[in-house]
Design a protein around this motif. Structure first.
Motif, PDB file in Angstrom:
ATOM      1  N   VAL A  66      -8.008  -7.350 -26.731  1.00  0.00           N
ATOM      2  CA  VAL A  66      -9.207  -7.610 -25.935  1.00  0.00           C
ATOM      3  C   VAL A  66     -10.107  -6.376 -25.918  1.00  0.00           C
ATOM      4  CG1 VAL A  66     -10.041  -8.033 -23.573  1.00  0.00           C
ATOM      5  CG2 VAL A  66      -8.187  -9.421 -24.504  1.00  0.00           C
ATOM      6  N   THR A  67      -9.514  -5.200 -25.719  1.00  0.00           N
ATOM      7  CA  THR A  67     -10.295  -3.962 -25.699  1.00  0.00           C
ATOM      8  C   THR A  67     -10.981  -3.730 -27.045  1.00  0.00           C
ATOM      9  OG1 THR A  67      -8.754  -3.042 -24.077  1.00  0.00           O
ATOM     10  CG2 THR A  67     -10.195  -1.485 -25.217  1.00  0.00           C
ATOM     11  N   ALA A  68     -10.283  -3.961 -28.139  1.00  0.00           N
ATOM     12  CA  ALA A  68     -10.871  -3.771 -29.468  1.00  0.00           C
ATOM     13  C   ALA A  68     -12.036  -4.733 -29.701  1.00  0.00           C
ATOM     14  CB  ALA A  68      -9.798  -3.960 -30.543  1.00  0.00           C
ATOM     15  N   ILE A  69     -11.894  -5.975 -29.287  1.00  0.00           N
ATOM     16  CA  ILE A  69     -12.971  -6.959 -29.457  1.00  0.00           C
ATOM     17  C   ILE A  69     -14.187  -6.565 -28.618  1.00  0.00           C
ATOM     18  CG2 ILE A  69     -13.639  -9.346 -28.969  1.00  0.00           C
ATOM     19  CD1 ILE A  69     -10.765 -10.149 -29.764  1.00  0.00           C
ATOM     20  N   VAL A  70     -13.937  -6.166 -27.374  1.00  0.00           N
ATOM     21  CA  VAL A  70     -15.041  -5.762 -26.499  1.00  0.00           C
ATOM     22  C   VAL A  70     -15.765  -4.547 -27.079  1.00  0.00           C
ATOM     23  CG1 VAL A  70     -15.580  -4.774 -24.227  1.00  0.00           C
ATOM     24  CG2 VAL A  70     -14.086  -6.768 -24.399  1.00  0.00           C
ATOM     25  N   LEU A  71     -15.009  -3.553 -27.514  1.00  0.00           N
ATOM     26  CA  LEU A  71     -15.629  -2.357 -28.093  1.00  0.00           C
ATOM     27  C   LEU A  71     -16.389  -2.667 -29.374  1.00  0.00           C
ATOM     28  CD1 LEU A  71     -12.901   0.361 -27.442  1.00  0.00           C
ATOM     29  CD2 LEU A  71     -15.166   0.187 -26.377  1.00  0.00           C
ATOM     30  N   HIS A  78     -24.194  -4.259 -30.211  1.00  0.00           N
ATOM     31  CA  HIS A  78     -24.950  -3.849 -29.021  1.00  0.00           C
ATOM     32  C   HIS A  78     -25.010  -4.959 -27.972  1.00  0.00           C
ATOM     33  CE1 HIS A  78     -25.956  -0.334 -31.327  1.00  0.00           C
ATOM     34  NE2 HIS A  78     -26.468  -1.108 -32.298  1.00  0.00           N
ATOM     35  N   GLN A  79     -23.909  -5.646 -27.796  1.00  0.00           N
ATOM     36  CA  GLN A  79     -23.810  -6.729 -26.812  1.00  0.00           C
ATOM     37  C   GLN A  79     -23.227  -6.159 -25.513  1.00  0.00           C
ATOM     38  OE1 GLN A  79     -24.804  -9.942 -27.436  1.00  0.00           O
ATOM     39  NE2 GLN A  79     -25.514  -9.184 -29.415  1.00  0.00           N
ATOM     40  N   THR A  80     -24.079  -5.783 -24.568  1.00  0.00           N
ATOM     41  CA  THR A  80     -23.588  -5.193 -23.314  1.00  0.00           C
ATOM     42  C   THR A  80     -22.982  -6.231 -22.373  1.00  0.00           C
ATOM     43  OG1 THR A  80     -25.812  -5.339 -22.400  1.00  0.00           O
ATOM     44  CG2 THR A  80     -25.167  -3.248 -23.389  1.00  0.00           C
ATOM     45  N   TRP A  81     -23.386  -7.499 -22.508  1.00  0.00           N
ATOM     46  CA  TRP A  81     -22.860  -8.553 -21.644  1.00  0.00           C
ATOM     47  C   TRP A  81     -21.354  -8.729 -21.800  1.00  0.00           C
ATOM     48  CZ3 TRP A  81     -20.158 -12.392 -23.924  1.00  0.00           C
ATOM     49  CH2 TRP A  81     -20.347 -12.566 -25.308  1.00  0.00           C
ATOM     50  N   VAL A  82     -20.809  -8.289 -22.935  1.00  0.00           N
ATOM     51  CA  VAL A  82     -19.389  -8.486 -23.218  1.00  0.00           C
ATOM     52  C   VAL A  82     -18.498  -7.718 -22.242  1.00  0.00           C
ATOM     53  CG1 VAL A  82     -19.019  -6.624 -24.898  1.00  0.00           C
ATOM     54  CG2 VAL A  82     -17.790  -8.775 -25.152  1.00  0.00           C
ATOM     55  N   TRP A  83     -19.059  -6.704 -21.565  1.00  0.00           N
ATOM     56  CA  TRP A  83     -18.256  -5.942 -20.617  1.00  0.00           C
ATOM     57  C   TRP A  83     -17.910  -6.741 -19.365  1.00  0.00           C
ATOM     58  CZ3 TRP A  83     -15.424  -2.066 -21.797  1.00  0.00           C
ATOM     59  CH2 TRP A  83     -15.767  -1.247 -22.857  1.00  0.00           C
ATOM     60  N   ILE A  84     -18.671  -7.752 -19.058  1.00  0.00           N
ATOM     61  CA  ILE A  84     -18.359  -8.539 -17.852  1.00  0.00           C
ATOM     62  C   ILE A  84     -17.081  -9.356 -18.057  1.00  0.00           C
ATOM     63  CG2 ILE A  84     -19.154 -10.364 -16.295  1.00  0.00           C
ATOM     64  CD1 ILE A  84     -22.013  -9.279 -16.824  1.00  0.00           C
ATOM     65  N   PRO A  85     -17.049 -10.287 -19.019  1.00  0.00           N
ATOM     66  CA  PRO A  85     -15.777 -11.022 -19.204  1.00  0.00           C
ATOM     67  C   PRO A  85     -14.667 -10.117 -19.749  1.00  0.00           C
ATOM     68  CG  PRO A  85     -17.352 -11.671 -20.895  1.00  0.00           C
ATOM     69  CD  PRO A  85     -18.089 -10.783 -19.942  1.00  0.00           C
ATOM     70  N   ILE A  90      -9.562  -7.171 -19.056  1.00  0.00           N
ATOM     71  CA  ILE A  90      -8.868  -5.880 -19.145  1.00  0.00           C
ATOM     72  C   ILE A  90      -8.206  -5.535 -17.811  1.00  0.00           C
ATOM     73  CG2 ILE A  90      -9.266  -3.391 -19.380  1.00  0.00           C
ATOM     74  CD1 ILE A  90     -11.318  -4.142 -21.620  1.00  0.00           C
ATOM     75  N   VAL A  91      -8.914  -5.743 -16.710  1.00  0.00           N
ATOM     76  CA  VAL A  91      -8.341  -5.459 -15.385  1.00  0.00           C
ATOM     77  C   VAL A  91      -7.147  -6.374 -15.107  1.00  0.00           C
ATOM     78  CG1 VAL A  91      -8.796  -5.609 -12.897  1.00  0.00           C
ATOM     79  CG2 VAL A  91     -10.443  -4.478 -14.399  1.00  0.00           C
ATOM     80  N   ILE A  92      -7.280  -7.658 -15.431  1.00  0.00           N
ATOM     81  CA  ILE A  92      -6.169  -8.602 -15.200  1.00  0.00           C
ATOM     82  C   ILE A  92      -4.947  -8.213 -16.028  1.00  0.00           C
ATOM     83  CG2 ILE A  92      -5.415 -10.993 -15.578  1.00  0.00           C
ATOM     84  CD1 ILE A  92      -8.270 -11.854 -14.758  1.00  0.00           C
ATOM     85  N   LEU A  93      -5.141  -7.887 -17.293  1.00  0.00           N
ATOM     86  CA  LEU A  93      -4.013  -7.514 -18.151  1.00  0.00           C
ATOM     87  C   LEU A  93      -3.381  -6.205 -17.700  1.00  0.00           C
ATOM     88  CD1 LEU A  93      -5.464  -8.572 -21.621  1.00  0.00           C
ATOM     89  CD2 LEU A  93      -3.590  -9.668 -20.364  1.00  0.00           C
ATOM     90  N   ALA A  94      -4.189  -5.235 -17.291  1.00  0.00           N
ATOM     91  CA  ALA A  94      -3.644  -3.961 -16.798  1.00  0.00           C
ATOM     92  C   ALA A  94      -2.847  -4.195 -15.518  1.00  0.00           C
ATOM     93  CB  ALA A  94      -4.767  -2.962 -16.564  1.00  0.00           C
ATOM     94  N   TRP A  95      -3.362  -5.050 -14.622  1.00  0.00           N
ATOM     95  CA  TRP A  95      -2.645  -5.360 -13.382  1.00  0.00           C
ATOM     96  C   TRP A  95      -1.323  -6.072 -13.688  1.00  0.00           C
ATOM     97  CZ3 TRP A  95      -2.273  -3.736  -8.714  1.00  0.00           C
ATOM     98  CH2 TRP A  95      -1.662  -4.506  -7.744  1.00  0.00           C
ATOM     99  N   THR A  96      -1.337  -6.948 -14.670  1.00  0.00           N
ATOM    100  CA  THR A  96      -0.112  -7.643 -15.073  1.00  0.00           C
ATOM    101  C   THR A  96       0.948  -6.648 -15.538  1.00  0.00           C
ATOM    102  OG1 THR A  96      -1.379  -9.604 -15.691  1.00  0.00           O
ATOM    103  CG2 THR A  96       0.827  -9.406 -16.625  1.00  0.00           C
ATOM    104  N   ILE A  97       0.539  -5.649 -16.308  1.00  0.00           N
ATOM    105  CA  ILE A  97       1.485  -4.630 -16.772  1.00  0.00           C
ATOM    106  C   ILE A  97       2.064  -3.864 -15.583  1.00  0.00           C
ATOM    107  CG2 ILE A  97       1.661  -2.429 -18.017  1.00  0.00           C
ATOM    108  CD1 ILE A  97      -0.317  -3.626 -20.068  1.00  0.00           C
TER     109      ILE A  97
END
Length: 193
Positions: A66-71, A78-85, A90-97
């Motif tokens: 997910v991080t690689a796709i967003v980056l 130059h798609q800044t909207w991608v940081w929202i979803p 990323i937060v959900i997956l980090a919390w799951t870990i």
């Protein structure tokens, strides 16, 4: 109940409980609330510690993808909207870990006289009792990562879809022993129906 059924269920042989409890957590974790589902009496068996590593590795791989796709979308297109979803994922997956070790310590099962009780969850608690005589299928599954860590999932299927249970993170040897024991006990219980 036939003579010997009780021994088959409760694992009177020292090796039976030793196999079920090998490489597992020491005790089942309970919520602190007075309104929790009580564990009751009896011996609770835990899942293998390796289950935590399997979950963390698989979730970390998803987090990296997910991080690689967003980056890539942000830097190359130059798609800044991608940081929202992407940020939410990323937060959900980090919390799951972070919470995976605590969740794994709340999973357990108990072999009682007439049924198998499965329990999981700290916030969202689930406790299911599966009668031995109602079991139709006992299935062992494991993916490549599970095999690498020597664990499997044991799936118990009954006629009612809502009472089916999947016990994750059981050692391969314990899964095979449980499957054989549950099939033997289920056959003796069905003959009495």
């Amino acid at each position: 109940m036939r003579p010997g059924d009780d021994a088959a269920i409760h694992g009177s042989h020292l090796g039976d409980d030793a196999v079920l409890d090998a490489s597992t957590f020491d005790h089942i974790r309970e919520p602190r609330s007075a309104a929790r589902l009580p564990l009751g009496d009896g011996t609770w068996h835990q899942i293998a510690r390796a289950y935590v590593w399997v979950r963390i590795i698989s979730t970390a791989v998803s987090l990296l993808v997910v991080t690689a796709i967003v980056l890539a979308l942000w830097l190359l297109l130059h798609q800044t909207w991608v940081w929202i979803p992407g940020g939410i994922l990323i937060v959900i997956l980090a919390w799951t870990i972070i919470i995976t070790p605590r969740q794994a310590r709340s999973i357990g099962y108990q072999l009682r006289h007439d049924d198998l009780v499965f329990r999981r969850g700290i916030l969202w608690q689930r406790m299911v009792a599966v009668p031995y005589g109602r079991m139709q299928l006992v299935d062992i599954t494991h993916g490549p990562l599970d095999r690498g860590f020597g664990i499997a999932q044991l799936k118990l299927v009954t006629a009612a879809a809502s009472s089916g249970v999947v016990i994750p993170g059981v050692t391969q040897l314990a899964a095979e022993q449980l499957r054989d024991t549950l099939i033997d006990v289920a056959e003796t219980r069905r003959t009495g129906l």
